[in-house]
Design a protein around this motif. Structure first.
Motif, mmCIF file in Angstrom:
data_model
loop_
_atom_site.group_PDB
_atom_site.id
_atom_site.type_symbol
_atom_site.label_atom_id
_atom_site.label_comp_id
_atom_site.label_asym_id
_atom_site.label_seq_id
_atom_site.Cartn_x
_atom_site.Cartn_y
_atom_site.Cartn_z
ATOM 1 N N ASN A 1 -5.072 17.995 -3.873
ATOM 2 C CA ASN A 1 -4.904 16.581 -3.443
ATOM 3 C C ASN A 1 -4.175 16.574 -1.877
ATOM 4 O O ASN A 1 -4.887 15.955 -1.081
ATOM 5 N N HIS A 2 -3.288 17.355 -1.739
ATOM 6 C CA HIS A 2 -2.388 17.237 -0.355
ATOM 7 C C HIS A 2 -3.610 17.742 0.732
ATOM 8 O O HIS A 2 -3.644 17.155 1.591
ATOM 9 N N PHE A 3 -4.485 18.644 0.408
ATOM 10 C CA PHE A 3 -5.290 19.276 1.360
ATOM 11 C C PHE A 3 -6.579 18.447 1.719
ATOM 12 O O PHE A 3 -7.002 18.133 2.944
ATOM 13 N N MET A 4 -6.923 17.835 0.742
ATOM 14 C CA MET A 4 -7.812 16.993 0.709
ATOM 15 C C MET A 4 -7.662 15.693 1.547
ATOM 16 O O MET A 4 -8.551 15.216 2.416
ATOM 17 N N ASP A 5 -6.346 15.217 1.412
ATOM 18 C CA ASP A 5 -5.861 13.886 1.975
ATOM 19 C C ASP A 5 -5.785 14.442 3.401
ATOM 20 O O ASP A 5 -5.999 13.375 4.244
ATOM 21 N N PHE B 1 -10.248 15.100 9.836
ATOM 22 C CA PHE B 1 -11.255 15.306 10.305
ATOM 23 C C PHE B 1 -12.318 14.009 9.952
ATOM 24 O O PHE B 1 -12.648 13.427 11.101
ATOM 25 N N PHE B 2 -12.453 13.648 9.030
ATOM 26 C CA PHE B 2 -13.456 12.226 8.855
ATOM 27 C C PHE B 2 -12.809 11.036 9.582
ATOM 28 O O PHE B 2 -13.621 10.555 10.253
ATOM 29 N N THR B 3 -11.692 10.677 9.567
ATOM 30 C CA THR B 3 -11.187 9.626 10.199
ATOM 31 C C THR B 3 -11.201 9.546 11.619
ATOM 32 O O THR B 3 -11.700 8.781 12.210
ATOM 33 N N ALA C 1 -14.247 8.577 16.649
ATOM 34 C CA ALA C 1 -15.004 9.108 17.728
ATOM 35 C C ALA C 1 -16.360 8.228 17.961
ATOM 36 O O ALA C 1 -16.796 8.104 19.205
ATOM 37 N N GLU C 2 -17.001 7.918 16.773
ATOM 38 C CA GLU C 2 -18.290 7.071 16.915
ATOM 39 C C GLU C 2 -17.934 5.834 17.170
ATOM 40 O O GLU C 2 -18.934 5.092 18.011
ATOM 41 N N PHE C 3 -17.001 5.208 16.913
ATOM 42 C CA PHE C 3 -16.419 3.874 17.420
ATOM 43 C C PHE C 3 -16.201 3.819 18.898
ATOM 44 O O PHE C 3 -16.660 3.010 19.364
ATOM 45 N N GLU C 4 -15.745 4.922 19.533
ATOM 46 C CA GLU C 4 -15.597 4.736 20.965
ATOM 47 C C GLU C 4 -16.841 5.064 21.567
ATOM 48 O O GLU C 4 -17.142 4.329 22.541
ATOM 49 N N ALA D 1 -10.826 16.726 15.344
ATOM 50 C CA ALA D 1 -11.833 17.199 14.278
ATOM 51 C C ALA D 1 -12.635 18.395 14.658
ATOM 52 O O ALA D 1 -12.719 19.321 14.042
ATOM 53 N N THR D 2 -12.921 18.788 15.957
ATOM 54 C CA THR D 2 -13.396 19.917 16.630
ATOM 55 C C THR D 2 -12.550 21.112 16.402
ATOM 56 O O THR D 2 -13.077 22.137 15.760
ATOM 57 N N GLY D 3 -11.306 20.869 16.702
ATOM 58 C CA GLY D 3 -10.245 21.759 16.681
ATOM 59 C C GLY D 3 -10.176 22.431 15.109
ATOM 60 O O GLY D 3 -10.045 23.508 14.569
ATOM 61 N N PHE D 4 -10.064 21.213 14.228
ATOM 62 C CA PHE D 4 -9.996 21.414 12.804
ATOM 63 C C PHE D 4 -11.022 22.348 12.133
ATOM 64 O O PHE D 4 -10.844 23.225 11.406
ATOM 65 N N ALA D 5 -12.236 21.870 12.513
ATOM 66 C CA ALA D 5 -13.495 22.624 11.830
ATOM 67 C C ALA D 5 -13.331 24.206 12.532
ATOM 68 O O ALA D 5 -13.656 25.043 11.770
ATOM 69 N N ALA D 6 -13.085 24.443 13.886
ATOM 70 C CA ALA D 6 -13.040 25.568 14.424
ATOM 71 C C ALA D 6 -12.154 26.445 13.778
ATOM 72 O O ALA D 6 -12.267 27.566 13.415
ATOM 73 N N ALA D 7 -10.896 25.984 13.389
ATOM 74 C CA ALA D 7 -9.800 26.803 12.426
ATOM 75 C C ALA D 7 -10.142 27.107 11.096
ATOM 76 O O ALA D 7 -9.911 28.339 10.710
#
Length: 595
Positions: free
Chosen positions: A445-449, A455-457, A462-465, A525-531
């Motif tokens: 639960n901790h990691f999903m949140d 990432f998702f938020t 980024a799309e809003f901007e 988000a990109t940093g998170f995905a790369a990691a």
């Protein structure tokens, strides 16, 4: 949990040692005076750089000033962070800031001078003095901006408009930090009191749903009331950015933001498109929340409450550090030994004390060592924060050790990689060693949140901007109604139908300070995905990836960020790293629902 009433109560070994920068205030003052003299000398170069030798003398002197100023400023800042109420430290920070302004003024002539040169003149300077080889890459990198620089008169005019152009951001800052008054909530004794930001984040995790709803509605009261004023500041900030991009001949505001670090536009587009093509697991997650919480309708104030309760445990700092060392063992013996040394040599300020700056950070000081600020609370969040900040500290340590000063600093685009690799290794270790099924659920639960927030938020932001800037570029109106309509649509799109929108939800755009720093949040988000991609390969025993990752940590800014990441096997111009991260999220959701 240790609660300290004063800094004196904290054991010496849990406080950082600022004597490593300056053993006395006299030595700080001496360096301060030295910088003032050198700054005057830098000023004299204006209009006097005629050959390669002059150019080297200027750049060499400027680097000395930068190095000394780094020490002076960091010492002042860290002294103040220990206790923000302390007047001596405040005056040191004030003095250091004023010195920074003097340095900026003395060196402001240089970029227009450099970009006013012909390429052939710059090349002849480089041939004249071989010592300029050290600065060559930086000079050519600055030269890339030549086509986006205006005449000297226009540049001077723009610099005079600098304060005016940053006004929307400052105005929002004043509204958001100084003027906003939240609604009221009910305390334990049944009395009404004004909500604060600190209370809000705690109440969003409260098991009592009515308390969460009350806090949520109180939190949004000022944003709904001030929606038109805030829309005006945000609209102005976006339009200013779009106008500057046009004036400087960039194809778009987005491409202007990506130009500096040579980030291809497809990295940004890829991130958004690949995420939107794979939102199914996010929808399953919101369904899972609704089901686990047993609510008829899932609302926004249900998104922060833990799904597993009653399994929190105390994790004292010493134990947290040992757990982190065990979890990060896959990164090799040297990595672990350096982490042990950082703790023993007092690079870390551990405890929360009255007046201490809140939050956590790492500050890597070239030629000295990293300094890490924590406010450790002996809980799971503090354990993750520790692993996160020590990831940054190790990145600083390795880059400073293996790079010359000019390329030792690393960019924001790669900064979150080192910290998130540590978090992924930590969650993997904790899940493997979970004492019970319930604790395993709690960790999932901790990691999903965390995944959702980092990432998702951020992709949604980024799309809003991107869409708001496109509207400004097309001359479409940007007002409270337009922002709310777009934000509501994206919020629903990213969270799925299980989430029932409330009136307040669509005003989320009004509370985000990052929107005044355009096209910044996508890097989380990109940093998170790369990691995630790197950590998973290291965990699978891929020795080559481990070796390349450690080389990446040592590389500072010796190449453009996209190229540095490619050397670790992560190519963010392709959808693969984003897909890998999203499939990990799907696995987490799947396992949680089975448990």
């Amino acid at each position: 949990m240790n609660a300290f009433n004063s800094r004196q109560e904290v054991p010496e070994k849990e406080k950082w040692n600022l004597n490593d920068i300056y053993p006395s205030l006299e030595e700080w003052e001496q360096d301060y005076d030295k910088i003032e003299k050198l700054t005057e000398e830098l000023h004299k170069f204006d209009g006097k750089i005629d050959d390669g030798n002059d150019l080297y003398d200027y750049l060499h002197k400027e680097e000395i000033v930068e190095s000394l100023f780094g020490k002076v400023f960091v010492f002042a800042k860290l002294s103040g962070d220990i206790d923000t109420r302390e007047t001596l430290a405040q005056s040191l920070t004030e003095k250091a800031s004023q010195l920074g302004v003097k340095i900026s003024a003395a060196t402001s002539f240089f970029t227009p001078f450099l970009l006013g040169l012909d390429k052939s003149t710059l090349e002849s300077f480089l041939r004249e003095d071989s010592r300029l080889d050290y600065f060559k890459d930086d000079l050519y990198d600055a030269f890339r901006y030549k086509e986006h620089v205006l005449s000297k008169e226009k540049e001077e005019l723009l610099s005079q408009l600098g304060e005016t152009l940053s006004s929307p951001s400052r105005t929002f800052g004043m509204i958001n930090n100084a003027d906003i008054k939240f609604g009221e909530v009910t305390d334990e004794d049944g009395n009404k009191k004004e909500l604060t930001r600190g209370m809000y984040s705690k109440l969003m995790e409260d098991e009592d749903r009515s308390k969460r709803e009350e806090a949520y509605k109180a939190y949004y009261v000022p944003y709904v009331q001030l929606k038109n004023s805030i829309a005006s500041t945000l609209s102005s900030a976006i339009k200013n950015n779009v106008t500057l991009s046009k004036v400087r001949s960039y194809p778009s505001a987005l491409e202007k933001s990506l130009f500096g670090k040579k980030i291809p536009k497809e990295v940004y587009m890829n991130l958004i498109q690949t995420t939107k093509d794979n939102l199914k697991s996010m929808y399953q997650y919101t369904e899972l929340r609704k089901e686990t919480l047993g609510v008829e309708e899932l609302k926004q104030y249900d998104l922060g409450v833990p799904l597993v309760t009653g399994v929190k445990e105390d994790i004292p700092y010493e134990e947290a550090y040992e757990t982190m060392l065990d979890a990060l063992a896959p990164l090799g013996k040297d990595y672990i030994e350096v982490l042990k040394e950082m703790k023993n040599a007092r690079y870390i300020d551990v405890r929360e004390t009255p007046g201490k700056r809140s939050g956590a950070f790492n500050l890597g000081l070239y030629g000295i060592h990293p300094f890490i600020l924590l406010n450790h609370q002996d809980d799971i969040n503090s354990l993750f924060t520790l692993a996160h900040e020590m990831g940054h500290a190790m990145h600083s340590h390795y880059s400073n050790k293996h790079q010359p000063q000019i390329t030792a600093g690393y960019t924001i685009f790669v900064a979150e990689v080192a910290s998130t690799v540590n978090e992924v290794l930590l969650i993997n270790y904790l899940l493997k060693n979970a004492k019970s099924e319930e604790y395993r659920k709690y960790l999932l639960n901790h990691f999903m949140d965390q995944f959702k927030g980092t990432f998702f938020t951020q992709v949604m932001f980024a799309e809003f901007e991107m869409k708001t800037h496109e509207r400004a570029e097309n001359g479409e109106s940007l007002n409270a109604e337009a922002f709310s309509e777009l934000y509501e649509k994206l919020f629903q799109e990213y969270n799925g139908d299980a989430l029932v929108m409330q009136e307040e939800s669509k005003y989320g755009w009004a509370r985000i300070p990052h929107f005044y720093r355009p096209f910044y949040v996508y890097q989380y988000a990109t940093g998170f995905a790369a990691a995630i991609s790197i950590a998973n390969k290291i965990l699978s025993g891929d020795e080559e990836v481990l070796e390349n990752y450690l080389a990446f940590l040592k590389s500072g800014s010796s190449d453009y960020p996209i190229e540095l990441l490619k050397k670790t096997g992560v190519d963010l111009t392709s959808p693969e790293p984003i897909k890998d991260a999203l499939s990990l999220f799907a696995e987490l959701v799947d396992e949680f629902s089975k448990l």
